[in-house]
Write a protein that holds these residues in place. Structure first.
Motif, PDB file in Angstrom:
ATOM      1  N   PHE A   1      -9.706  -6.569   3.121  1.00 23.91           N
ATOM      2  CA  PHE A   1      -9.785  -4.888   2.311  1.00 23.91           C
ATOM      3  C   PHE A   1      -9.364  -4.567   1.557  1.00 23.91           C
ATOM      4  O   PHE A   1      -7.559  -4.883   1.514  1.00 23.91           O
ATOM      5  N   ARG A   2      -9.986  -4.302   0.152  1.00 32.94           N
ATOM      6  CA  ARG A   2      -8.956  -3.987  -1.016  1.00 32.94           C
ATOM      7  C   ARG A   2      -8.567  -2.969  -1.059  1.00 32.94           C
ATOM      8  O   ARG A   2      -8.971  -2.186  -1.083  1.00 32.94           O
TER       9      ARG A   2
ATOM     10  N   ARG B   1      -0.329  -5.789   3.079  1.00 30.26           N
ATOM     11  CA  ARG B   1       0.568  -4.538   2.706  1.00 30.26           C
ATOM     12  C   ARG B   1       0.982  -4.886   1.047  1.00 30.26           C
ATOM     13  O   ARG B   1       0.569  -3.303   0.377  1.00 30.26           O
ATOM     14  N   ILE B   2       1.802  -5.590   0.791  1.00 30.41           N
ATOM     15  CA  ILE B   2       1.874  -5.302  -0.310  1.00 30.41           C
ATOM     16  C   ILE B   2       1.161  -5.693  -1.519  1.00 30.41           C
ATOM     17  O   ILE B   2       0.703  -5.236  -2.751  1.00 30.41           O
ATOM     18  N   ARG B   3       0.472  -6.851  -1.476  1.00 31.76           N
ATOM     19  CA  ARG B   3      -1.235  -7.386  -1.701  1.00 31.76           C
ATOM     20  C   ARG B   3      -1.934  -6.063  -2.231  1.00 31.76           C
ATOM     21  O   ARG B   3      -2.143  -5.681  -2.984  1.00 31.76           O
ATOM     22  N   PHE B   4      -1.912  -4.904  -0.743  1.00 33.68           N
ATOM     23  CA  PHE B   4      -2.458  -4.094  -1.287  1.00 33.68           C
ATOM     24  C   PHE B   4      -2.166  -2.795  -2.175  1.00 33.68           C
ATOM     25  O   PHE B   4      -3.429  -2.155  -2.687  1.00 33.68           O
ATOM     26  N   LEU B   5      -0.972  -2.872  -1.921  1.00 38.50           N
ATOM     27  CA  LEU B   5      -0.400  -1.861  -2.887  1.00 38.50           C
ATOM     28  C   LEU B   5      -0.833  -2.376  -4.040  1.00 38.50           C
ATOM     29  O   LEU B   5      -0.847  -1.903  -5.223  1.00 38.50           O
ATOM     30  N   LEU B   6      -0.427  -3.344  -4.610  1.00 40.23           N
ATOM     31  CA  LEU B   6       0.205  -3.742  -5.969  1.00 40.23           C
ATOM     32  C   LEU B   6      -2.013  -3.572  -6.368  1.00 40.23           C
ATOM     33  O   LEU B   6      -1.558  -2.915  -7.308  1.00 40.23           O
ATOM     34  N   GLU B   7      -2.901  -3.805  -5.766  1.00 36.18           N
ATOM     35  CA  GLU B   7      -4.284  -3.419  -6.065  1.00 36.18           C
ATOM     36  C   GLU B   7      -4.315  -2.268  -6.167  1.00 36.18           C
ATOM     37  O   GLU B   7      -5.244  -2.186  -7.233  1.00 36.18           O
TER      38      GLU B   7
END
Ligand code: FAD
Length: 544
Positions: free
Chosen positions: A225-226, A69-75
């Motif tokens: 999912f990006r 989820r952190i990665r998704f937010l950064l993207e």
């Protein structure tokens, strides 16, 4: 950076998008003060508690969120920054406790207008009070429109005499047709005012995972999912272009084991962060429905799914202590087990039931599972088999889901555990036969639990029943390479059913005022049954 007139600050929290973003539009509108247009400061505050690694957590990530989820937010933030730059602006990323950082910015940059999307989650409600208190005292205009949901939950609650409607049908009836739905929403912005002087404020670009301290983390499979508005709109278009699929959408008929091409839209993480506007999504579905001969209807239609979302937002907003059993007036009081061993087996995909474990692996790896897969594991943990408290399962979902959403997650856990909304506790998802209906070959299990990839399909849902010779040939000895089942489903589900019957009876007798003492008493009674090895004389549970 330009020198300009009265300044506005757009505070992005969710609503990480350009389309249908009334707070951003208002912030961008020229102030007109002395004929000089104002500057616009688009801000996102990185809260270290949410973003920075917590080595003590059970999975990679921070104290509050899993790494996916952190990665998704950064993207999503990178995508937003990119869109803002195309409009002559940029995202100003600051770090720290959000209210403190925001108040400092308002002072330093001489902000006259603060804009942000209204949020009904308790975390944001508390944060907003701090910021609003300062802003009002300092004479800063606040614009905080409702645009995360289709309706304003407060309006629905008011229409219902001050209490939230507790059934979907009554919600839909009260809500009616959204006022904005018949005229097109604004989907583009052609220009944004320049970013003003930031002085000595510490501004950065959107941090990378490495910059946040995650360089050493190795994930063998991360979410496919990006994040971001661009991907959200592409996904939305792909779904909407298939008019027949939209018209025929009927939940819960989809296949929960379809993972190469999921049976539903997978737009939930984009709605969660506001990369996609639920109102725009609603209008797109409406447009399809106008152009087809017939279509499904709520609650099962695609449009009906968005109404489920608003339903849970409304009940959550109007129910004190919605996220817990105790003190929650809409939750049955049930003496759930405190069993860390069973909880850990469920969390770590070691229950010995491949259907359940594969779903939990998908949760860890992807942060997203189909709705019925979520049903299966939530039922199994609580009222179906393990009788563990729904709050424990909720916490694990809250951490690991990329679409983790306070109102929806709590609402569905209340539902699945038969604590609220749904009370047919004898309807159980079988951990062995439910998945088999959709995926007799067990491809989903083989993908997420490769240790079982060579198990013949006759045994893939119940590998402990395979003769040793078959286990040996499949390179998977049960009890050594893959766990034996943590419970016998037949016995455990009957036991859960009896416990729920007694708990319901107690709630009825005490008219909902069940105390901690009452629950302790009932829990002791259950333990005595267990010690005596007594089995309930109840009917066989109805497996779905
Ligand atoms: P679609 O079927 O394509 O539906 C479109 C949108 O409608 C979804 O993106 C979602 O915003 C909304 N929606 C669909 N089903 C529901 C529902 N039952 N309740 C409320 N809104 C719904 N959903 C979350 O978004 N966040 C959560 O934290 C979450 N936790 C859940 C926990 C449990 C125990 C269960 C059983 C369900 C949970 N759901 C949650 C609801 C649902 O499973 C997901 O919204 C859905 O699977 C997301 O996939 P999708 O976007 O393809 O849905």
């Amino acid at each position: 950076m330009a020198v300009c007139g009265p300044n506005s600050l757009m505070w992005f929290r969710k609503s990480l998008r350009i389309h249908d973003n009334p707070a951003l539009e208002y912030a961008a509108a020229t102030n007109g003060g002395g004929g000089q247009s104002g500057c616009l400061y688009p801000v996102f505050v990185v809260d270290p508690h949410y973003m920075e690694p917590d080595p003590t957590a059970f999975s990679a990530g921070s104290g509050r969120a899993g790494l996916n989820r952190i990665r998704f937010l950064l993207e999503s933030l990178v995508d937003l920054d990119c869109s803002l730059r195309k409009l002559g602006s940029r995202l100003l990323v600051l770090k720290g406790e959000p209210a403190e950082v925001l108040i400092r910015c308002l002072k330093k940059w001489d902000i006259k207008r603060l804009c942000f999307e209204h949020d009904t989650e308790p975390y944001y409600q508390a944060l907003d009070i701090k910021v609003k208190d300062y802003a009002s005292a300092a004479g800063v205009e606040i614009f905080s429109p409702v645009s995360h949901t289709l309706f304003n939950p407060a309006d629905i609650i008011q229409k219902n005499g001050g209490r939230p409607p507790l059934t979907y049908q009554s919600f839909v009836k009260l809500a009616g047709h959204p006022s904005w739905a018949s005229s097109p929403l604004s989907t583009t912005i052609s220009w944004l005012p320049p970013v003003g002087n930031v002085g000595n404020s510490k501004i950065s670009n959107v941090p990378t995972l490495k910059e946040l301290g995650y360089e050493d983390i190795i994930q063998d499979e991360s979410t496919p999912f990006r994040g971001g508005e661009s991907v959200a709109l592409e996904r939305l278009r792909a779904a909407i272009n298939d008019k027949e699929w939209v018209a025929k959408f009927e939940k819960p008929k989809g296949n929960p084991s379809a993972f190469l091409k999921p049976a539903t839209t997978v737009l939930s993480p984009y709605l969660k962060f506001g990369c996609l506007s639920s109102r725009y999504f609603y209008q797109c579905i409406q447009e399809v429905q106008k152009n087809v001969k017939s279509h499904t209807l709520p609650p099962v239609s695609l449009l009906g799914q968005l109404l489920w979302r608003d339903f849970f937002y409304t009940v959550a907003y109007g129910t004190p202590h919605f996220d817990q059993m105790e003190g929650n007036r809409i939750s049955k009081q049930i003496p759930w087990n405190v069993d860390d061993r069973l909880l850990a087996a469920w969390r770590d995909a070691r229950t010995g039931f491949p259907w359940i474990d594969a779903i939990m692996v998908q949760l860890h790896k992807w942060g997203w599972m189909h709705h019925l897969a979520r049903h299966s594991v939530a039922c199994f943990l609580t009222r179906g088999d393990l009788f563990v408290h729904w709050e424990k399962g909720r916490d694990i979902f809250e951490r690991l889901l990329i679409d983790s959403d306070w109102a929806i997650n709590n609402g569905n856990w209340l539902w699945l555990s038969c604590s609220s909304f749904f009370y047919q506790y004898n309807r159980i998802y079988s951990p062995t036969s439910f998945g088999k209906k959709y995926d007799p070959n067990g491809d989903y299990i083989r993908h997420f639990l490769p240790i079982l990839k060579d198990m013949p399909k006759e045994y893939i849902y119940e590998p402990w029943t395979a003769p040793l010779s078959i286990q040996t040939k499949a390179n998977c000895i049960i009890g050594r390479d893959y766990p034996k089942p943590v419970v016998s489903h037949d016995t455990a589900s009957k036991d859960c059913k009896r416990k729920l019957a007694e708990a319901y009876e107690l709630n009825k007798k005490l008219n909902g005022s069940v105390s901690e003492q009452d629950l302790k008493f009932l829990r002791r009674k259950f333990e005595e049954y267990q010690q005596k090895g007594q089995q309930p004389e109840s009917k066989k549970p109805k497996n779905l």
